[in-house]
Scaffold this active site. Structure first.
Site, PDB file in Angstrom:
ATOM      1  N   GLU A 113       0.755  -1.382  -0.030  1.00 36.84           N
ATOM      2  CA  GLU A 113       0.082   0.002  -0.079  1.00 36.84           C
ATOM      3  C   GLU A 113       0.879   1.296   0.162  1.00 36.84           C
ATOM      4  O   GLU A 113       2.098   1.216   0.739  1.00 36.84           O
ATOM      5  CB  GLU A 113      -0.859  -0.057   1.232  1.00 36.84           C
TER       6      GLU A 113
ATOM      7  N   LYS B 242      -9.975   0.401  -2.067  1.00 37.27           N
ATOM      8  CA  LYS B 242     -10.249   0.283  -0.598  1.00 37.27           C
ATOM      9  C   LYS B 242     -11.554   0.331  -0.040  1.00 37.27           C
ATOM     10  O   LYS B 242     -11.655   1.717   0.011  1.00 37.27           O
ATOM     11  CB  LYS B 242      -8.990   0.787   0.236  1.00 37.27           C
TER      12      LYS B 242
ATOM     13  N   CYS C 274      -4.941  -3.655   3.473  1.00 30.59           N
ATOM     14  CA  CYS C 274      -4.634  -3.229   4.834  1.00 30.59           C
ATOM     15  C   CYS C 274      -5.579  -3.290   5.901  1.00 30.59           C
ATOM     16  O   CYS C 274      -6.285  -4.371   6.219  1.00 30.59           O
ATOM     17  CB  CYS C 274      -3.985  -1.666   4.683  1.00 30.59           C
TER      18      CYS C 274
END
Length: 268
Positions: free
Chosen positions: A40, A113, A158
């Site tokens: 990321e 995301k 993440c």
């Protein structure tokens, strides 16, 4: 299929970050990797959250996307571009997008995301929603290896790691987790959550992390790793830039799912 989880300690210079990413991608290719996953924010870790808005690219147009396309084509491998900021209709907010390129340099998948990180322990404070827009679409893509085997690959980023329902929806053979976990949360939760996602979904996990002290003063946990469907860590790098290589065996995946058919035993 040989895969690579690439760990970086990205800084504030886009050009320096891209140069370092290319060095590590070349190392992965030299090691035989057919699929490489960058972390990321591989291209930029700014001094302030708002800094990433300056670099936000239009889909299909931009320096970072060109870099990923060229690297995938030149190195003849699948590359998952960790994340990069992608422009939205709101100039004050970007999407945190993970874009996939095939060995021909073509963009084949994009995942924005879904879960935006917020944490405040009185000393450390993070709130991604101040500059990011959450995605809303679970995303998978098909990846064919050199042997002609097709793999179903599920994308996440993440903080998504904490939401097991996303991975159930992906129903993938390989789960990707490019990340920039904080040192504080990573030390306690990173590996146990990764192994849990592998075990409960009986899937390989490729987790590519930021790992070290960055120019902006932030410290990330690192510990990039590849995990098998039984929850065993196959390869790991704790800190600093590097390439974590592992061989994924489709027969291992099938064996785990046949011996313990928990995915077939779901009731809810």
């Amino acid at each position: 299929m040989k895969v690579a989880a690439i760990q970086m300690v990205s800084g504030i210079s886009l050009d320096v970050n891209l140069s370092e990413a290319l060095r590590l991608l070349r190392q992965a290719a030299a090691g035989g990797a057919e699929l490489a996953v960058l972390p990321e924010y591989f291209c930029f870790m700014g001094a302030r959250d708002e800094d990433k808005l300056v670099l936000a690219e239009t889909p299909g147009l931009g320096k970072v996307q060109d870099f990923l396309s060229d690297a995938a084509r030149d190195l003849k491998m699948w590359i998952v571009g960790g994340t990069l900021p992608m422009a939205t209709d709101d100039p004050s907010h970007a999407a945190n997008a993970s874009v996939v390129y095939n060995p021909r340099g073509e963009s084949t998948s994009r995942y924005d995301k879904i879960h935006l990180f917020r944490y405040d322990n009185g000393t450390e404070h993070y709130d991604e929603a101040t500059v990011l827009v959450a995605g809303d679409t679970p995303t998978v893509f098909e990846c064919r290896d050199h042997a002609g085997q097709d793999w179903r690959v599920g994308q996440s980023v993440c903080y998504d790691l904490r939401f097991g329902e996303l991975y159930r929806m992906l129903a993938a053979d390989i789960l990707l987790v490019p990340a920039a976990f904080t040192f504080t949360t990573g030390r306690s939760h990173w590996e146990v959550l990764l192994r849990a996602r592998a075990i409960e979904n009986q899937a390989f996990v490729i987790a590519s992390a930021q790992g070290g002290v960055h120019e902006n003063g932030r410290r990330t946990w690192g510990h990039s790793m590849v995990i098998d469907p039984w929850g065993e860590v196959m390869a790991l790098q704790a800190e600093g830039p590097g390439v974590v290589l592992a061989d994924l065996d489709i027969e291992r995946l099938r064996s785990v799912r046949e011996q313990l058919p928990s995915l077939q035993h779901r009731r809810l």
